[in-house]
Write an enzyme that holds these catalytic residues in place. Structure first.
Site, short mmCIF file in Angstrom:
data_model
loop_
_atom_site.label_atom_id
_atom_site.label_comp_id
_atom_site.label_asym_id
_atom_site.label_seq_id
_atom_site.Cartn_x
_atom_site.Cartn_y
_atom_site.Cartn_z
N HIS A 1 -8.73 3.91 -1.21
CA HIS A 1 -7.46 3.39 -1.07
C HIS A 1 -7.19 2.37 -2.37
O HIS A 1 -7.15 1.10 -2.19
CB HIS A 1 -7.31 2.55 0.13
CG HIS A 1 -5.98 2.09 0.48
ND1 HIS A 1 -5.05 2.58 -0.10
CD2 HIS A 1 -5.53 0.87 1.29
CE1 HIS A 1 -3.82 2.11 0.39
NE2 HIS A 1 -4.09 0.75 0.95
N CYS B 1 0.96 -0.99 -0.02
CA CYS B 1 -0.08 0.01 0.05
C CYS B 1 0.79 1.38 -0.04
O CYS B 1 0.31 2.31 -0.13
CB CYS B 1 -1.05 -0.08 1.14
SG CYS B 1 -1.58 -1.68 1.47
#
Ligand SMILES: [Zn+2]
Lengths: 151, 386
Positions: B332, B82
């Protein structure tokens, strides 16, 4: 968060992947589980024990490691209950995953059985320091593994 | 090493973008970034693509560079879970700071909704220590952070309400961010009533599955001053890795990798956390925002939930955090999150962000905290307008 209508698409060609996960260097661990033993590696050069077991010492880089039996006594550090499961675990009931500290000082991740994965019960029972023991088991797929249960 | 500035930023709409493929989505941030910098595609000699690998393209950098015909550039793709596009930015920074090139572009782009949700849950769950955590025990990403939530709530006496307050704030700011996935405000009660995903985390504690892209263009000092009157300087971009297996971690109430990266970044930038005017932190789950605040050093251990309770993380508070909606509500898209943070903070420091979301800029510093995995990677970027 209403589900909107899907936009136009073309479905890709399907792909099913099954990786062959090598276990030659940790075979005693898996064989041990089948006999009810919980083993790990200890470096013959510097004495470092690791969990998970590994064939090469991460402290001194020696590849001379021996297999030692662990006591199966542990203490809970933290846990979660997985309600929304990955596709390959879709057939499982809600399971609890715990991180526990073994008596030998090493930590391990594993399922915690014997506690109902219900939010109220979890809130009451999941406390650091809860005494656990390690049990060996065979998965539905026939693979040996280990679980924690309340001691 | 030369000074390096952000000279152009671009951002796509985040959300379920099943109207575009990878290249088309990347284009939505590449074009405005080039326009912002006043540069043409052939002016980009170095292109780093951040992509976590959740769509059909095996070579995502090639698909993106080809769609935008960025053919002059040295091309590579990086992965840091991420934190992927912070890693991409770091590579672009190195290329410029070292003197290799005067301009470099970092494109973060991710398409996640081409697979149905259970498969995405599966793929992200595998992004820990596959063999010892996923194969046997089926940990999911919410599960990894839930382990930290359980530990944090137990250790400091914080409650699920405190976690909910983080979600409420981030939804409030996403509501006025046109790029955000969720444009509606929520209440603490709604969060508490939402179903458990991985106890003790509930649906509204979790970031959504998102498609999106964000692009950042960097330039060396001399070039930057020619391109723009409002360069935003990279004072530090520092990273650190963490153990793959959670069983090798010392503690579950913070992320060591983020803490180390923050220490390195503050040292490099020669400032202290109290000089940061606005921050974007990696709130993939509400608990992550609390841990981030403590890992960065905005407060002491076990104090973040108290700041949240006091409303100190809103605009006007001690340290405004995720006032673009954060991962939680802006969305995200794994490989685009880092560059999306830099987009928001660059606009903040230029003083040209969305009016309702603009934080007061007093010291002239902003910070991006971008974590990959559960502290498997961490990047801290400190920006300044000086
Ligand atoms: Zn050794």
């Amino acid at each position: 968060m209403s589900k909107k209508e899907e936009k136009p698409f073309i479905a890709s060609r399907p792909l099913t992947l099954i990786y062959k996960l090598p276990i030659s260097k940790t075979l005693p661990f898996w064989e041990g589980l089948k006999q009810g033993k919980f083993l790990t590696t200890k470096c013959k050069n510097c004495g470092r024990m690791t969990f998970p077991p590994q064939a090469d010492c991460p402290s001194c880089y020696s590849s001379e490691v021996e297999w030692v039996e662990l006591s199966k006594e542990a203490e809970l550090l933290t846990a979660t209950a997985v309600m929304v499961k990955p596709s390959s675990f879709a057939q499982e009931e809600t399971y609890i995953v715990a991180v526990a500290k073994l008596k030998e000082g090493l930590k391990a991740v594993g399922w915690l059985k014997g506690v109902k994965p219900d939010p109220a019960e979890l809130k009451e029972k999941i406390k650091p320091g809860m005494k656990l023991k390690v049990e060996t088991a065979i998965s539905k797929e026939g693979n040996p593994y280990y679980v924690f249960v309340p001691a | 090493m030369r000074r390096v500035a952000v000279v152009g930023v671009g951002h796509s709409k985040f959300g379920r973008r099943d109207d575009v493929n990878l290249g088309e989505l990347a284009f939505e941030s590449i074009k405005p970034a080039l326009e912002d910098a006043g540069l043409a595609p052939e002016d980009i000699p170095f292109l780093v693509v951040g992509n976590g690998g959740f769509c059909e393209e095996t070579l995502p950098a090639v698909a993106i560079a080809d769609y935008a015909e960025l053919y002059n550039a040295e091309l590579l793709r990086v992965e840091a879970a991420c934190a992927t596009s912070s890693a991409a930015l770091s590579m672009a920074y190195n290329a410029v700071a070292s003197g290799k090139v005067d301009v470099a572009m970092a494109v973060g782009c991710e398409k996640m909704t081409e697979l149905d949700t259970p498969y995405i849950v599966e793929l992200i769950g595998r992004a820990g220590f596959f063999f010892w955590e996923f194969q046997h025990f089926g940990l999911t990403f919410p599960g990894y952070y839930a382990l930290h939530a359980t530990a944090y709530l137990n250790q400091y006496g914080a409650s699920e309400e405190h976690l909910a307050m983080v979600a409420v704030k981030n939804h409030k700011y996403a509501a006025t961010n046109p790029y955000a996935q969720f444009r509606q405000e929520i209440t603490v009660e709604q969060v508490l009533k939402s179903p458990y995903i991985a106890w003790p985390l509930k649906l509204f504690d979790c970031c959504p599955i998102t498609d999106g892209s964000a692009t950042v263009i960097l330039a060396a000092e001399e070039k930057a001053k020619k391109l723009t009157d409002t360069p935003v300087w990279i004072e530090a971009i520092e990273g650190c890795g963490g153990s793959a297996n959670l069983s090798k971690r010392e503690s579950f109430v913070g992320l060591k990798a983020a803490q180390v990266a923050a220490e390195k970044a503050f040292k490099k930038a020669k400032i202290t956390p109290d000089k940061i005017d606005v921050a974007n932190v990696h709130d993939c789950f509400t608990i992550a925002e609390l841990m981030a605040m403590e890992d960065i050093g905005f407060c002491g251990r076990g104090e973040a939930y108290k700041l949240v309770e006091e409303g100190q993380t809103y605009i006007g508070g001690k340290i405004p955090i995720n006032v673009d909606g954060g991962l939680k509500a802006k969305g995200h898209p794994i490989g685009a999150t880092g560059t999306s943070m830099i987009y928001s903070l660059t606009k903040q420091l230029r003083g040209e962000y969305i009016k309702s979301n603009q934080a007061p800029i007093k010291h002239g510093y902003a910070l991006a905290h971008n974590v990959g995995g559960t502290g498997h990677y961490a990047y801290i970027t400190i920006l300044s307008r000086k």
